[in-house]
Design a protein around this motif. Structure first.
Motif, PDB file in Angstrom:
ATOM      1  N   GLY A  11      -0.684  -2.330   4.671  1.00 18.73           N
ATOM      2  CA  GLY A  11      -1.775  -2.168   5.612  1.00 18.73           C
ATOM      3  C   GLY A  11      -2.925  -3.121   5.411  1.00 18.73           C
ATOM      4  N   SER A  59       1.668  -3.307  11.890  1.00 16.80           N
ATOM      5  CA  SER A  59       0.485  -2.474  11.702  1.00 16.80           C
ATOM      6  C   SER A  59      -0.733  -3.116  12.364  1.00 16.80           C
ATOM      7  CB  SER A  59       0.223  -2.289  10.211  1.00 16.80           C
ATOM      8  OG  SER A  59      -0.017  -3.536   9.591  1.00 16.80           O
ATOM      9  N   ARG A  60      -1.745  -2.293  12.601  1.00 19.51           N
ATOM     10  CA  ARG A  60      -2.960  -2.769  13.277  1.00 19.51           C
ATOM     11  C   ARG A  60      -3.624  -3.903  12.506  1.00 19.51           C
ATOM     12  NH1 ARG A  60      -7.012   1.934  14.478  1.00 19.51           N
ATOM     13  NH2 ARG A  60      -5.163   2.599  15.633  1.00 19.51           N
ATOM     14  N   GLU A  89       6.855  -3.927   2.795  1.00 21.72           N
ATOM     15  CA  GLU A  89       6.837  -3.516   4.193  1.00 21.72           C
ATOM     16  C   GLU A  89       7.872  -4.324   4.962  1.00 21.72           C
ATOM     17  OE1 GLU A  89       3.961  -3.903   8.111  1.00 21.72           O
ATOM     18  OE2 GLU A  89       3.236  -4.515   6.143  1.00 21.72           O
TER      19      GLU A  89
END
Length: 1004
Positions: free
Chosen positions: A111, A713-714, A999
């Motif tokens: 993240g 992800s953002r 990830e």
């Protein structure tokens, strides 16, 4: 002359503490001594090939004054009688991190936002993994604890390498003396250091091996340009990179394939690297030899696996088992092949394993002379300091070790290590109680004791009616003994006592708790012959296999002349499908197709009831790659899949078993412009270079969700583009820059020699060079695509910018734009019936391939998946079911049509005289779900044969059983073991992006 008869007594008279360092004033009196020491009556090994018996070594002021049998000892010298001892040059380790700060390879957590640009302040390189301005000598501090640890192994000189980054700067050559830093540094810049590891850099690029290769390649070019154009850009890193290139170059790699990859980069820029290897180089022996690179070898041999549980044993791969067995032979195999080798202790978790493992390498075939050379003369020569260290000649540093025996003897002990004339005591010489004794105890039958093993770890055998192993230990002149009464009982006799001269005596306790007096009378010493026989163990190794993997073979199949008779032959030519026809394969080509053929000397295969087709060609694959995406930047045209081909991927063999002979290995779809493709033939057992079709030049583009990070992800929303219209702008911008780049070079190349001498050359940019190749029809695009709007956009941009799209891959909405595709001249490579796995494919239909084909678009069926590729014949058959396409047209979708898309249809895709002999013999109709290849030929070589496959499976199981038994015996003999761990097999897909925190996402 003052005589001192023990070596230890010389400690206070260090030969190195001679002259005060003039730049360091001393707070106190100056006690300066000449440091003149003579070590006499020793067996002196002046270098790896010269041994002087009963010789003298004279040293003064930390250097060798004289060495030889007739050396006259001058008055005033401290004389050390080294009778019975051996003296060797101090060992040299040319790859350590001694004295340097620990490198912390911090990675962004899950993240965390990406870091696209360098955060290092100053006029440095744009990428933090390029750090050639680092000079190890500026970071170096003497570490007394680590120095002592290395001295115990026999080292006196080491190269200190700061193992951080791809371009790591310069390494310093230092001694292991406990002195000030300025006194132990022999060379402040002894070597340049490189790797493919970005180290502590948190910057996104590169996130892949191919990106690391590309970055290093571009850095070489940028450093050259910077040097040629000093006024253009002030770049500390590039100047330092050019400076570091003046020294020997040490390139650290983590496997044998990276040895070859590193060497290719070096060859491209005229650099012969010294490679710091990983211990598996023997698995690619001929290719490693061909690099001509000296190899620094780790002696970090793997432990045996604990395979007592048969289910656990199945978790260990064949290659891991074989590597355990063969790794100790790595040095011997390389040396015998003519490869220059040196040794390092750097990778050992426990440094105490170094000398035992060194002896193990000798036991596995390396001569003692070559082993010593690899630790002395070779590193000294490679670092150009053979006039300082590596031997004991006049004028050289007084770096040497004193040993109790031959350095490679099992029971040898390093007694002292002298560094720059400073004496460091390593081990006290324990008394030698090894030999044969007669043991007598009150009321007990006489027994023989055989004490053997090393001085530090003696071993005991007790011989009576039975022979049993026991335990014996000495503490000074005190002795403790224990052994079982006989083999049938678990009753232990325990004795303790002391040594009286050569004899042993004392009291003990019997199993019935009664006490006894005992004595062991010395009978004879362990002879040298017994010692050698004890140390010598038979080393039997299994066969080398190629590749070093399950289904590898000791001998690869060879090209043959083969005549397949009376088969159904699918020609993919105007002749169509021929019944009861023959195919002749000769010299790697299809020699003839017809009926009633004959050929003298050919191996004849009865094809009755069988079918022959061209080899299947997979236009879109990701097998046999070490990484699929350099997913950090929007445009990464500089990266090359050919840099990361893995010829040992088991999927090569599995796909041969499915009739596949050629694959285009594509970059993934993480960015609008990805990397350059590698088109390979599936030559199982050959090297990566031998698999490549080098004149097939393609590149991967991508559209849609993946390139704008829809599924990320953002935190990953900072990379441009984040919309489909942004993707279009990336292409316009990239090709605008490419055109300007091409024009700049054209203008420069038109200049006369005189004008060029006054005009700076443009900077070479590997990213833009690949795009210029597209503009000039020298490289062709395979574009990942789904949605018709973007497909139209891509064709429009191409036409406006002056290039063509060669192939739209996936293209699940191709049926909507087939007419426009035909007009543009682009082909389609699609799936047979994939749909509904994400929003972009909600309009996919199973008639897509048939419709594109009917409109006149060259259409292929691809896999994009390692499993699907093994049944592409069945995927092609689906178009017969859904669209009524003829069987022959369906087969062309996985043979001739992908050959056309790859511009290789002049040499493959059909059975025509003169084309490559890439041929599959099937048991029945190749479009049947029951069809399976009996033989798959690539260039006339049967790389897959069903009968041979069955034999290989039997051989594989027998080899596993043999290795399991060998590991069990090793464990019984006291060898260290490790727990079995299942090896993770990564199956790469188009959209896989691995981040630092593990990830990943799979969007297809």
């Amino acid at each position: 002359m003052k005589k001192i008869f023990t070596i230890a007594a010389c400690l206070a008279l260090s030969a190195g503490s001679v002259m005060a360092q003039e730049t360091f004033p001393r707070n106190g009196v100056y006690d300066e001594r000449s440091g003149l020491v003579a070590l006499t009556n020793a067996t002196i090994h002046t270098d790896y090939k010269t041994t002087l018996p009963n010789a003298t070594l004279l040293i003064r002021n930390g250097k060798v004054v004289e060495v030889g049998a007739g050396v006259k000892v001058p008055a005033g010298a401290v004389v050390v009688d080294a009778k019975g001892k051996h003296i060797y040059p101090g060992l040299v380790d040319m790859f350590t991190d001694y004295g340097l700060p620990e490198v912390k390879e911090e990675r962004r957590g899950y993240g965390s936002p990406p870091q696209p640009e360098s955060e290092k302040q100053g006029a440095y390189n744009w990428n933090q993994a390029i750090r050639p301005e680092t000079n190890a000598v500026e970071l170096f501090t003497v570490d007394k604890k680590k120095a002592e640890e290395l001295r115990k192994l026999g080292f006196g000189t080491v190269l200190a390498v700061h193992r951080d980054g791809i371009a790591r700067g310069t390494a310093a050559l230092v001694t292991l003396a406990d002195k000030r830093e300025n006194e132990v540094v022999l060379l402040d810049k002894a070597a340049g250091a490189l790797s493919f590891d970005r180290g502590s850099s948190k910057q996104d690029y590169p996130n892949s091996l191919m990106g690391a290769v590309a970055l290093l390649r571009q850095t070489y070019l940028d450093a050259q340009w910077n040097a040629q154009n000093p006024g253009k850009e002030q770049n500390i890193s590039l100047k330092a990179f050019a400076e570091a290139n003046k020294y020997p170059q040490i390139f650290e790699v983590d496997n044998k394939l990276n040895v070859l990859r590193a060497d290719k980069v070096g060859d491209e820029f005229g650099k012969q690297y010294i490679i710091k290897g990983a211990g598996d180089e023997y698995q690619a022996l001929q290719q490693v030899k061909a690099t001509k690179a000296p190899i620094i070898l780790s002696l970090n041999f793997p432990d045996a696996y604990n395979v007592e549980d048969p289910f656990d044993a199945r978790r260990v791969s064949l290659e891991d088992m074989k590597h355990w067995e063969m790794a100790p032979a790595n040095a011997a195999m390389l040396q015998k092949a003519g490869v220059t080798i040196a040794f390092t202790a750097s990778d050992l978790k426990d440094k105490k394993d170094f000398l035992p493992n060194l002896r193990k390498a000798v036991q596995y075939g390396l001569s003692e002379e070559e082993a010593l050379k690899a630790l002395t003369a070779t590193p000294a020569q490679l670092l150009h300091v053979e006039n300082k260290v590596g031997s004991l000649n006049k004028g050289m540093l007084a770096n040497f070790i004193i040993t109790s025996d031959n350095l490679f003897a099992k029971d040898n002990i390093i007694l002292e290590n002298w560094v720059q004339g400073n004496q460091y005591k390593i081990t006290e010489v324990p008394a030698d109680y090894r030999g044969v004794y007669t043991l007598k105890m009150d009321g007990q039958p006489a027994r023989r004791l055989l004490v053997s093993g090393s001085l530090e770890k003696p071993e005991l055998k007790v011989i009576a009616q039975d022979t049993v192993k026991g335990k014996i230990s000495f503490n000074g002149n005190l002795v403790t003994i224990s052994f079982e009464k006989d083999k049938k009982s678990n009753e232990t006799i325990r004795l303790s006592g002391w040594a009286a001269g050569k004899n042993l005596q004392g009291e003990g306790q019997l199993p019935d708790a009664s006490t006894v007096k005992w004595e062991a009378a010395f009978a004879e010493a362990t002879t040298e012959k017994q010692k050698k026989e004890e140390a010598k163990e038979a080393v039997a190794l299994g066969n080398m296999i190629y590749p070093f993997q399950a289904f590898g073979q000791a001998e690869l199949p060879k090209q043959e002349t083969v005549l397949i008779k009376n088969a159904t032959v699918w020609t993919n030519e105007k002749e169509g499908k021929l019944e009861n026809a023959d195919v002749l394969l000769k010299n790697g080509k299809i020699a003839k197709v017809g009926k009633n053929l004959s050929e003298s000397g050919a191996r004849v295969i009865d094809g009755t009831g069988k079918h022959v087709t061209p080899g299947i060609i997979d236009e879109h694959s990701h097998i046999a790659l070490d990484g699929v995406n350099e997913g950090t930047q929007s445009v990464t045209a500089e990266v090359r899949m050919s840099d990361v081909v893995d010829p040992e991927d088991i999927n090569i063999y599995r796909q041969l078993a499915g009739g596949v002979t050629t694959s285009q290995l594509l970059h993934g779809s993480a960015n609008p412009v990805g990397g350059q493709s590698a088109v390979v033939k599936l030559r199982w057992g050959k090297s990566a270079d031998e698999m490549l079709i080098k004149d097939a030049k393609f590149i991967k583009f991508a559209l849609g969700e993946n390139v704008k990070h829809s599924n990320r992800s953002r935190e990953h929303s900072i990379r441009f583009p984040q919309s489909r219209m942004g993707v279009e702008q990336v292409y316009v911008d990239a090709f605008t820059r490419a055109k300007e780049y091409e024009q700049n070079w054209k203008a420069y190349n038109k200049l006369s020699k005189r004008e060029k001498a006054k005009t700076p050359a443009p900077r070479r940019d590997l990213e833009l060079e690949a795009l210029v190749e597209i503009l000039n029809d020298e490289r062709f695009i395979t574009c990942h695509s789904y949605v018709q709007s973007e497909i139209n956009m891509m064709m429009k941009v191409a036409e406006e910018m002056g290039f063509k799209v060669n192939t739209f891959t996936h293209i699940l909405e191709g049926y909507k734009v087939a007419d426009k595709m035909k007009e543009h001249g682009v082909g389609g490579s699609t799936f047979a019936d994939w749909w509904a796995y994400k929003m972009e494919v909600k309009d996919a239909i199973p008639y897509n391939a048939g419709i594109m084909n009917q409109v006149g678009v060259v259409t292929a069926i691809n896999s994009d998946d390692a499993e699907m590729a093994r049944r592409l014949n069945q995927e092609a058959a689906k178009s017969v079911k859904y669209t009524g396409m003829s069987e022959e047209e369906a087969l062309k979708m996985v043979t001739l049509n992908p050959a056309k898309l790859l511009h290789l249809d002049d040499r493959m895709g059909s059975l025509k005289e003169g084309k490559d002999a890439d041929v599959v013999l099937w048991n029945e109709n190749p479009l049947s779900i029951y069809a399976k290849p009996l033989k798959t030929f690539v260039d006339g070589v049967a790389y897959y044969d069903l009968e041979r496959d069955e034999q290989l499976r039997e051989e594989l199981e027998k080899e596993r059983v043999r290795l399991v038994q060998k590991m069990l015996h090793a464990k019984e003999g006291g060898a260290k073991t490790q727990a079995p761990v299942s090896k993770k097999v990564r199956v790469l897909h188009c959209e896989e992006v691995e981040q630092d925190a593990e990830e990943s996402y799979f969007a297809y």
